[in-house]
Motif scaffolding. Structure first.
Motif, PDB file in Angstrom:
ATOM      1  N   UNK A   1       0.496  -1.088  -0.040  1.00 14.95           N
ATOM      2  CA  UNK A   1       0.168   0.148   0.052  1.00 14.95           C
ATOM      3  C   UNK A   1       1.199   1.392  -0.337  1.00 14.95           C
ATOM      4  N   UNK A   2       1.665   0.970   0.678  1.00 14.81           N
ATOM      5  CA  UNK A   2       2.751   2.145   1.257  1.00 14.81           C
ATOM      6  C   UNK A   2       3.326   2.305  -0.237  1.00 14.81           C
ATOM      7  N   UNK A   3       4.398   1.719  -0.784  1.00 13.30           N
ATOM      8  CA  UNK A   3       4.564   1.838  -2.259  1.00 13.30           C
ATOM      9  C   UNK A   3       3.672   2.519  -3.392  1.00 13.30           C
ATOM     10  N   UNK A   4       2.485   1.660  -3.346  1.00  7.97           N
ATOM     11  CA  UNK A   4       1.009   2.408  -4.734  1.00  7.97           C
ATOM     12  C   UNK A   4       0.870   4.284  -3.740  1.00  7.97           C
ATOM     13  N   UNK A   5       0.575   3.929  -3.166  1.00  8.38           N
ATOM     14  CA  UNK A   5       0.727   5.095  -2.895  1.00  8.38           C
ATOM     15  C   UNK A   5       1.773   6.381  -3.201  1.00  8.38           C
ATOM     16  N   UNK A   6       3.034   6.091  -3.477  1.00 11.24           N
ATOM     17  CA  UNK A   6       3.867   6.840  -4.045  1.00 11.24           C
ATOM     18  C   UNK A   6       4.155   6.241  -4.889  1.00 11.24           C
ATOM     19  N   UNK A   7       3.508   5.415  -5.512  1.00 12.39           N
ATOM     20  CA  UNK A   7       3.748   5.818  -7.199  1.00 12.39           C
ATOM     21  C   UNK A   7       2.277   6.415  -7.521  1.00 12.39           C
ATOM     22  N   UNK A   8       1.454   6.122  -7.455  1.00 16.01           N
ATOM     23  CA  UNK A   8       0.814   7.111  -8.079  1.00 16.01           C
ATOM     24  C   UNK A   8       0.099   7.611  -7.318  1.00 16.01           C
ATOM     25  N   UNK A   9       0.443   8.087  -6.094  1.00 12.54           N
ATOM     26  CA  UNK A   9       0.527   9.566  -5.587  1.00 12.54           C
ATOM     27  C   UNK A   9      -1.424  10.175  -6.001  1.00 12.54           C
ATOM     28  N   UNK A  10      -2.085  11.075  -6.270  1.00 12.48           N
ATOM     29  CA  UNK A  10      -3.454  11.518  -5.603  1.00 12.48           C
ATOM     30  C   UNK A  10      -4.236  10.808  -6.772  1.00 12.48           C
ATOM     31  N   UNK A  11      -4.183   9.922  -7.337  1.00 11.43           N
ATOM     32  CA  UNK A  11      -5.280   8.638  -7.740  1.00 11.43           C
ATOM     33  C   UNK A  11      -5.676   7.918  -6.465  1.00 11.43           C
ATOM     34  N   UNK A  12      -7.058   7.897  -6.096  1.00 12.59           N
ATOM     35  CA  UNK A  12      -7.470   7.571  -5.174  1.00 12.59           C
ATOM     36  C   UNK A  12      -8.172   5.598  -5.305  1.00 12.59           C
ATOM     37  N   UNK A  13      -7.051   5.158  -4.133  1.00 11.25           N
ATOM     38  CA  UNK A  13      -7.211   4.244  -4.432  1.00 11.25           C
ATOM     39  C   UNK A  13      -9.037   3.100  -4.928  1.00 11.25           C
ATOM     40  N   UNK A  14      -9.691   3.698  -4.096  1.00 13.26           N
ATOM     41  CA  UNK A  14     -11.004   3.320  -4.289  1.00 13.26           C
ATOM     42  C   UNK A  14     -11.591   3.430  -6.034  1.00 13.26           C
ATOM     43  N   UNK A  15     -10.847   3.835  -6.556  1.00 16.59           N
ATOM     44  CA  UNK A  15     -11.596   3.776  -7.583  1.00 16.59           C
ATOM     45  C   UNK A  15     -11.051   3.348  -8.769  1.00 16.59           C
ATOM     46  N   UNK A  16      -9.528   2.487  -8.194  1.00 14.22           N
ATOM     47  CA  UNK A  16      -8.779   1.349  -8.907  1.00 14.22           C
ATOM     48  C   UNK A  16      -9.134   0.159  -9.219  1.00 14.22           C
ATOM     49  N   UNK A  17      -9.876  -0.920  -9.825  1.00 10.88           N
ATOM     50  CA  UNK A  17     -10.846  -2.285  -9.834  1.00 10.88           C
ATOM     51  C   UNK A  17      -9.937  -3.175  -9.704  1.00 10.88           C
ATOM     52  N   UNK A  18      -9.430  -4.000  -8.935  1.00  9.14           N
ATOM     53  CA  UNK A  18      -9.658  -5.657  -8.736  1.00  9.14           C
ATOM     54  C   UNK A  18      -8.127  -6.273  -9.712  1.00  9.14           C
TER      55      UNK A  18
END
Length: 69
Positions: free
Chosen positions: A10-27
């Motif tokens: 989760x931390x790495x994804x946040x660093x990589x995708x910044x402002x992208x809201x994770x709840x909008x990402x399909x599995x």
């Protein structure tokens, strides 16, 4: 890292995708994003909905701390 390291992922994804809201990402897309992370060693077939949800929530917590309202 493997599928069970949801906090680290989760931390790495946040660093990589910044402002992208994770709840909008399909599995299906989340699965691809995790497999593409540096240092990720899990097998693609070893994931499941429960693990992906834990990763998404860990990512969301990071995102919400920075961008949440």
């Amino acid at each position: 890292m493997t599928w069970h390291d949801s906090r680290d992922i989760g931390e790495q994804l946040f660093e990589k995708f910044g402002k992208l809201n994770p709840l909008t990402v399909r599995f299906t897309d989340l699965h691809k994003h995790v497999l593409a992370l540096d240092g990720f060693e899990g097998k693609p077939e070893a994931s499941n909905e429960k693990l992906l949800e834990a990763i998404q929530m860990a990512w969301y917590e990071e995102w919400e701390d920075e961008y949440g309202e």
